[in-house]
Design an enzyme around this catalytic site. Structure first.
Site, PDB file in Angstrom:
ATOM      1  N   HIS A  18      14.544  27.242 -24.645  1.00 51.60           N
ATOM      2  CA  HIS A  18      13.129  27.653 -24.614  1.00 51.60           C
ATOM      3  C   HIS A  18      12.561  27.477 -23.201  1.00 51.60           C
ATOM      4  CE1 HIS A  18      13.156  26.268 -29.059  1.00 51.60           C
ATOM      5  NE2 HIS A  18      13.027  27.581 -29.088  1.00 51.60           N
ATOM      6  N   LYS A  42       7.625  25.649 -43.841  1.00 52.78           N
ATOM      7  CA  LYS A  42       8.963  25.640 -43.221  1.00 52.78           C
ATOM      8  C   LYS A  42       9.570  24.237 -43.159  1.00 52.78           C
ATOM      9  CE  LYS A  42      10.411  29.270 -40.131  1.00 52.78           C
ATOM     10  NZ  LYS A  42      10.632  29.618 -38.721  1.00 52.78           N
ATOM     11  N   ARG A  91      19.240  35.503 -27.744  1.00 54.28           N
ATOM     12  CA  ARG A  91      20.543  34.897 -27.463  1.00 54.28           C
ATOM     13  C   ARG A  91      21.612  35.853 -27.984  1.00 54.28           C
ATOM     14  NH1 ARG A  91      18.860  29.718 -30.686  1.00 54.28           N
ATOM     15  NH2 ARG A  91      18.330  31.505 -31.946  1.00 54.28           N
ATOM     16  N   SER A 129      17.383  25.016 -31.903  1.00 53.95           N
ATOM     17  CA  SER A 129      16.730  23.799 -32.417  1.00 53.95           C
ATOM     18  C   SER A 129      17.473  23.304 -33.654  1.00 53.95           C
ATOM     19  CB  SER A 129      15.275  24.094 -32.778  1.00 53.95           C
ATOM     20  OG  SER A 129      14.572  24.537 -31.660  1.00 53.95           O
TER      21      SER A 129
END
Ligand code: PNS
Length: 160
Positions: A18, A42, A91, A129
């Site tokens: 990030h 979430k 990515r 993450s």
């Protein structure tokens, strides 16, 4: 007129990938707002406050980066802060489908907003993450993938 963009995400937690996108974004834009989504559904590892705090610690002293949180639709948040560009990092190929769907939906919701995709450095191609949290939860070394303050907090979270 200064050029502004919003870099949204869960940032649970922020990683070097990030940070690479933010650094690249600052070459194009005068100001970036890192916008952390507040979405308790979430079930994030870090609270919204913790996620915002960690990013603020990293960019303290850089007046071109501000950190904020938002709830609800991203396009509504952009309208609120008077921004027209969303930055997203890309990515591997696996990111593509979801990112394209989101970008097209956001465009449908607001025609004046564009999404700009930036490719992460090769070095962070496989950093996420989710994986960082998984490795940290088993006591693996994640120091290469996150800044020091994040590594420290991950160790605290997992009681190491
Ligand atoms: O880091 P993430 O989890 O990939 O970020 C996803 C995020 C926050 C960018 C996305 O979930 C989002 O924009 N949520 C806000 C809700 C919204 O606007 N949905 C409609 C457009 S897809």
């Amino acid at each position: 007129m200064s050029k502004l963009a919003v870099y949204p995400g869960s940032f649970d937690p922020i990683t070097n990938g990030h940070i690479d996108i933010i650094t690249r974004g600052l070459r194009i834009f005068d100001h970036l707002i890192v916008a952390v989504i507040c979405n308790p559904a979430k079930k994030p590892l870090f609270t919204i406050r913790e996620r915002v705090e960690m990013i603020k610690e990293i960019f303290a002293g850089n007046p071109r980066v501000s950190v904020d949180s938002f709830e609800g639709l991203l396009v509504d948040y952009l309208k609120k802060v008077n921004a027209k560009i969303i930055i997203r990092g890309l990515r591997a190929f696996s990111d593509f489908e979801n990112e394209f769907q989101m970008a097209l939906m956001n465009r449908k919701l607001n025609r004046n907003i564009d999404t700009l995709f930036m490719m992460t450095s090769y070095r962070w191609f496989y950093t996420s993450s989710r994986l960082v949290k998984e490795v940290a939860s088993y006591g693996g070394n994640i120091d290469e993938f996150v800044p020091e303050n994040v590594s420290k907090r991950l160790k605290e979270k997992f009681g190491r």
